[in-house]
Scaffold this active site. Sequence first.
Site, PDB file in Angstrom:
ATOM      1  N   ALA A  20     -18.905  35.983  27.466  1.00 15.48           N
ATOM      2  CA  ALA A  20     -17.541  36.079  26.540  1.00 15.48           C
ATOM      3  C   ALA A  20     -16.554  34.972  26.757  1.00 15.48           C
ATOM      4  O   ALA A  20     -15.873  35.171  27.906  1.00 15.48           O
ATOM      5  CB  ALA A  20     -16.856  37.506  26.693  1.00 15.48           C
ATOM      6  N   GLU A  21     -16.486  34.057  25.972  1.00 16.90           N
ATOM      7  CA  GLU A  21     -15.797  32.761  26.243  1.00 16.90           C
ATOM      8  C   GLU A  21     -14.324  33.142  26.352  1.00 16.90           C
ATOM      9  O   GLU A  21     -13.605  32.578  27.139  1.00 16.90           O
ATOM     10  CB  GLU A  21     -16.229  31.800  25.426  1.00 16.90           C
ATOM     11  CG  GLU A  21     -17.367  31.055  25.565  1.00 16.90           C
ATOM     12  CD  GLU A  21     -18.614  31.693  25.014  1.00 16.90           C
ATOM     13  OE1 GLU A  21     -18.492  32.781  24.292  1.00 16.90           O
ATOM     14  OE2 GLU A  21     -19.783  31.284  25.347  1.00 16.90           O
ATOM     15  N   GLU A  51     -20.723  31.410  32.422  1.00 16.49           N
ATOM     16  CA  GLU A  51     -21.870  32.059  32.288  1.00 16.49           C
ATOM     17  C   GLU A  51     -23.128  31.422  32.988  1.00 16.49           C
ATOM     18  O   GLU A  51     -23.120  30.131  32.907  1.00 16.49           O
ATOM     19  CB  GLU A  51     -22.068  32.041  31.099  1.00 16.49           C
ATOM     20  CG  GLU A  51     -21.043  32.881  30.008  1.00 16.49           C
ATOM     21  CD  GLU A  51     -20.955  32.342  28.551  1.00 16.49           C
ATOM     22  OE1 GLU A  51     -21.960  31.649  28.027  1.00 16.49           O
ATOM     23  OE2 GLU A  51     -20.097  32.664  27.940  1.00 16.49           O
ATOM     24  N   HIS A  89     -24.882  22.442  19.937  1.00 15.93           N
ATOM     25  CA  HIS A  89     -24.928  22.154  21.602  1.00 15.93           C
ATOM     26  C   HIS A  89     -24.706  20.652  21.471  1.00 15.93           C
ATOM     27  O   HIS A  89     -25.135  20.037  22.677  1.00 15.93           O
ATOM     28  CB  HIS A  89     -26.727  22.471  21.670  1.00 15.93           C
ATOM     29  CG  HIS A  89     -26.774  23.975  21.898  1.00 15.93           C
ATOM     30  ND1 HIS A  89     -26.966  24.668  20.897  1.00 15.93           N
ATOM     31  CD2 HIS A  89     -27.111  24.550  23.244  1.00 15.93           C
ATOM     32  CE1 HIS A  89     -27.111  25.848  21.299  1.00 15.93           C
ATOM     33  NE2 HIS A  89     -27.197  25.733  22.577  1.00 15.93           N
ATOM     34  N   PHE A 126     -21.807  25.023  26.509  1.00 12.12           N
ATOM     35  CA  PHE A 126     -21.857  23.887  25.775  1.00 12.12           C
ATOM     36  C   PHE A 126     -20.495  23.934  25.068  1.00 12.12           C
ATOM     37  O   PHE A 126     -19.966  24.706  24.549  1.00 12.12           O
ATOM     38  CB  PHE A 126     -22.936  24.360  24.576  1.00 12.12           C
ATOM     39  CG  PHE A 126     -24.524  23.926  25.398  1.00 12.12           C
ATOM     40  CD1 PHE A 126     -24.924  22.852  25.213  1.00 12.12           C
ATOM     41  CD2 PHE A 126     -25.052  24.914  25.919  1.00 12.12           C
ATOM     42  CE1 PHE A 126     -26.048  22.484  25.946  1.00 12.12           C
ATOM     43  CE2 PHE A 126     -26.275  24.811  26.483  1.00 12.12           C
ATOM     44  CZ  PHE A 126     -27.052  23.405  26.602  1.00 12.12           C
ATOM     45  N   ASP A 127     -20.427  22.680  24.337  1.00  8.25           N
ATOM     46  CA  ASP A 127     -19.204  22.349  23.497  1.00  8.25           C
ATOM     47  C   ASP A 127     -19.128  23.238  22.359  1.00  8.25           C
ATOM     48  O   ASP A 127     -17.988  23.705  22.327  1.00  8.25           O
ATOM     49  CB  ASP A 127     -19.203  20.854  22.902  1.00  8.25           C
ATOM     50  CG  ASP A 127     -20.723  20.703  22.961  1.00  8.25           C
ATOM     51  OD1 ASP A 127     -21.628  21.287  21.762  1.00  8.25           O
ATOM     52  OD2 ASP A 127     -21.525  19.571  23.277  1.00  8.25           O
TER      53      ASP A 127
END
Lengths: 368, 326
Positions: B59-60, B29, B129, B83-84
């Site tokens: 969309a991960e 993204e 985050h 981000f984690d």
Amino acid sequence: MTEPLPGPDFVQLLDPAGNRVQHPDFSYSGTDADLAADLRDMILARRIDTEATALQRKGELGLWAPLLGQEASQIGSARALRDPDLIVPSYREHGVAWCAGVDPVDLLTTFRGTGMTEWPSRPANFHFYSFVIGAQTLHAVGMAMAQQRDGVVGNPEPADNGATIVYFGDGATSQGDVNEAFIFAASFAAPVVFFCQNNQYAISEPMVLQSKIPLYRRAAGFGFPGIRVDGNDVIAVRAVTAWAMERARRGEGPVLIEAYTYRMGAHTTSDDPTKYRQSAEEDSWRAKDPIERLKTYLTRVGAVDAAWLDAVAAESDALAERMRTGCLALPERGLETFFDQAYADTPELLLRQRDEHLAYEASFEESR
Amino acid sequence: MTTMTMAKALNAGLRKALAAEPKALLAGEDIGKLGGVFRVTEGLQAEFGRDRVIDSPLAESGILGTAVGLALRGYRPVVEIQFDGFVYPAFDQIISQVSRLRFRSGGTASVPIVVRIPYGGSIGAIEHHSESPEAYFAHTPGLKVVSPASPVDAYWMIQQAVAADDPIIFFEPKRRYHDKGEVDLDQQSAELSLFSARVVKPGTHATLLTYGPMVRTCLEAAMLAAEEGRDLEVVDLRSLSPLDDAVILESVRRTGRAIVVHEAVGTLGLGAEIAARIQQNCFYELDAPVLRVTGYDLPYPPSKVEDAYLPDLDRVLDAVDRSLSW
């Protein structure tokens, strides 16, 4: 949801009574001899399925996921494919596997538990069976994106072009992955055909729990065509799939096909459909049997006769016998043979664990 | 030698990987036009084109799932999770697909995917985050998990990860993105294999075992301890799965004392596994129990209290005191 009637929004080219019918947009240009070949495939696919179910009942398989009733959807779509198309099944596509050239005995490996899905006869264009519902639709879009980058889409010479077809069921359409697959495919105009076999049930849950609108209409919301076809009509399935694949190969993007069919058997051999559906419903679908209607038509036009049918019956008996023998002969491997298969570069710890396992096993041999 | 930040070093490493391997591609993204929210991929889309540096829909699971398809067709996707705390929608694809396809295929299929994840806290962020989810992935057979702690390691390790045939979860310590270090861009090859630990400061009294953002913290703790005459060894694990047992055990056998430091919560974290391996292998050489300095067993807290939540110099030195006075 009421059953669809043949018309512009429900493609049917062979009715349940075995009569060829017209559709404004789709027609089939093949010969009756081609259809006889499809009939043979369907009969053999059903026999593969019933034999595997029998093997499970005898305790030789841990599980089987029957395709009974979905033969036209699977054979019709699979026979519309050609190189360099890619095929991504879920776990019920035994008929598609048959058309792709997978030995039915290899399918049993996975269900007998002698291995994972490392079938020696699996051709490179047929992806592994996938058991997490809908996850494979994203893999298919990724493969289609690879085809775009490999330059096998949208070339002037049609024979150079390929696309990807991915199989999933009505239940899968509720999964996030399937919806994400629709979005990625649409955004990148990926050459992928989403082939949804709507067999009316996700184990016990009826279609109406997954969607309040016909599934094929969802495609419009994602920005690509959706089409519903009589999934028990091999001629219509073949015509619609051929159209969608050719469109994708040209570079015009994805299509959702809803093959409207019925799972005549159980979800898997562990399932009991009498708990959630009525026999009257099963009877009504038995009257739409995909094999019977094609057999009726081809017999009537004289493309097949009793001798032809007897020959196919003998062929399927031989295939079933080969599956029984092959199943019992599937080689069994020790756990130690799996330790080097999880990584390309196996960590030392795993090799040490393998040695510990072997030493532990050997300690029993010595004490005997 | 060039002085550069870790973010720039990662950018340089990715550029080299894309140039060296035509099948390598990036997806994620905002990684294209924007260059990523941390600018790690800045300029790469302009240089390598939109087919190789792909701005993905938001969309991960889709990013990971399509990467699987690309990888199965011979590509080497390097995907960025922004981000984690946003990796969880992709968890199923990573755990059920990425990690297992080789095994499912009897060792024949390859999914050489690199999943880049900026991780860890101390940046004053809102929820989701600042997380350290590395143990989930280190617990999963079929994956390898690494984390660089310096610009030079970031530069080499990302190239090594792209070249590796196994799927690799690549944790980038985001609070160290802007730390500077020397990188020799003309050097031909890396000094260490991707899965080797490194003694970043030799010492004799106790071993600090750590990785990622805590390496600098531990080095600073070791400098302070030296003023009090305590000679601490600091080991940068670099690889969390597999662990480099040889370096870890050799150091602890020498010093007799071990303290594992990580931001992630303590329970069932990397420290638990490392402590178990040390006690199994160095039982008679130990002069004190293996101690852990970690985040507390809480969801990551609001930023105004994150300094108290995260291991810092004082908590590390406190553990050193306890170990040495055992």
